[in-house]
Design an enzyme around this catalytic site. Structure first.
Site: not given
Lengths: 329, 329
Positions: B102, B131, B133, B184, B187, B198, B202
């Protein structure tokens, strides 16, 4: 510039929505197809009632099938006949067809798809299922590698509206139904919706799309919402649950299982929060996991949207089956 | 039978998901493409760590660009470089490319798309945004006639998980973050997620898809969730609202406006009920109305799903741009 000539069968709510949208989206359709798009012919039962349309009004389907200038036919008639016979003739005459007719397509979809294949034309039917939600194109084009393991869906806006009102307004079924009728969400005879026939037809269309066959109709449990009482709703409220009218389909031991029935959904269920006349579909697949789509399940423009997106896929070449090695996205 | 040879760049979580899925879905991919599909080459930094893969492991991108047998390249590397340079070279060598990257695509997407057009290859990037979708393919292929008026979305699963935990468990931000890290979902350095970078990347990818351009990055408000307190969450609870981290984009007076920020959503908002690590996108269009898609926003298999569906669209010819008059759906 090359023109695409459209014939429109029926000029009720949906037909008008299609006509209006093709007119308002001239430029966009030209960009997508590279052609100008005209609704040139209207097949309507009572042409005298529709003096305002700009085109030829006809009452005989042969005027359309025998006209080589017509490229594609949008069908927005209610009921299985004469819709099925008309579409059959149009396909045989080499015309692409796009339909919004769920009952007809649940019964005759397989035959029409096969006929379209033989005559090298496309058949669009995204408007038959879940109104504006592009669920058919989604499964057909965008979820090709994924195996669909299970579908759970709210496929009828009328029943979802009634169930929402019963809970939100503490309304009795009869009162909520009456309100739905006043708002135009339910027919004078609401059987088709409240007894689950409408959701059942849509589920059968999804079955054929996903599994390439339908279960035996007699094996599919179909329970409507007429027997749901205020007490049922209240009891569900106490445990933070909501009754929703759920159509579901999945495979077990190679056999298709399907049902349409009221279900008590817990708060974390993906269909719990779907309210009013909306439709929603939860798809469980083997790679992606769970995907849920929510949108308007009926109405002139949402249904027109589904039909016109079918049209765009046909004329932008994206529903072409032949493999191509040089492709640009 | 003709074979499609795949090269895979990177063998982390996503790369492994792609490799595994291509192997488990051999038969299905053969049905869709008419070819057998093999991952023949792996570009990995430390080949000695991946003794178990069945194919050639290489460290030099030229081994891939100079191999005429490789048809398509899946890129699953983290960070802008060397991913961008690699993809550029692959496209110039006439190979289709599919990326999940991305940050790289938000910066270099336009250039790569233009380069792909020049070299008559396809570029798939559905995995960059939301992801599993299939939002990119959805807008690109299934919502062609509709004008997208506004997008509101939850595009980052980590922040949505943290906000959900803060509300559900009365957790402080730091505790919810720590839990996300242990599971998980976040990060060790969570800046990229919790400060909204992030989601911002997108959103910029969506902007370019929908409007064919991005706003000036400096004009886009980007506020993370680090300053949200337990008190903020509690106050929203009192009025039946939920704080969600919303990325939105729309046009006003011909200008693209975009922002990423925490928003108090009322109960009837389509993104109110999106919980945990899920992503969701609400699209408002001029014909359909509002459509919402919800699904897994990250993870090996959901991301692999998006990449492999891109692959299927390329090889089933459905992303072909050229118009075709004889089409069968």
């Amino acid at each position: 510039m090359k023109a695409i000539n459209v014939a429109l069968l029926g000029l009720g709510t949906v037909g008008k929505g299609v006509y209006q949208t093709i007119n308002t989206h001239q430029e966009r359709l030209r960009d997508i197809t590279g052609c100008s798009v005209h609704v040139s012919t209207f097949l309507i039962e009572h042409p005298e009632k529709h003096a305002t349309v700009n085109g030829t009004t006809v009452t005989d389907i042969r005027t359309i099938t025998e006209n080589p200038d017509i490229d594609i036919v949008f069908e927005a008639i209610v009921g299985k006949e004469p819709a099925f016979s008309y579409l059959k003739k149009c396909i045989q005459a080499g015309k692409h067809v796009i339909t919004a007719n769920k009952e007809m397509f649940a019964v005759h979809g397989k035959e029409l798809r096969e006929l379209a294949r033989q005559h090298h034309v496309s058949i669009g039917y995204d408007a038959t299922t879940a109104g504006g939600i592009p669920i058919i194109q989604m499964i057909q084009h965008v979820l090709q590698a994924n195996n669909v393991l299970k579908v759970q869906a709210i496929l009828n806006g009328t029943t979802n509206y009634i169930l929402t009102e019963m809970r939100d307004q503490n309304a009795a079924f009869e009162d909520a139904l009456q309100q739905a009728q006043q708002l135009g969400y339910a027919e004078a005879d609401p059987t088709n919706d409240v007894e689950g026939f409408d959701a059942f037809y849509k589920l059968m269309i999804l079955s054929e799309l996903i599994y390439n066959e339908q279960p035996n109709w007699n094996d599919v449990k179909r329970i409507g919402i007429t027997s749901i009482s205020e007490k049922d709703i209240a009891e569900n409220q106490l445990t933070n649950k909501r009754i929703k009218h759920i159509a579901s389909i999945w495979k077990e031991d190679g056999r298709i299982l399907a049902k349409v029935e009221p279900v008590s959904l817990p708060r974390d269920h993906p269909l719990y929060a779907i309210e009013g006349v909306d439709n929603a579909i939860n798809i469980e697949t083997d790679i992606l996991g769970e995907l849920t789509l929510k949108g308007p399940g009926a109405g002139a423009l949402p249904t027109a949207s589904a039909m016109i997106e079918d049209f765009c896929l046909i004329y932008s070449g994206k529903s072409q089956k032949e493999k191509s090695t040089v492709v640009v996205s």
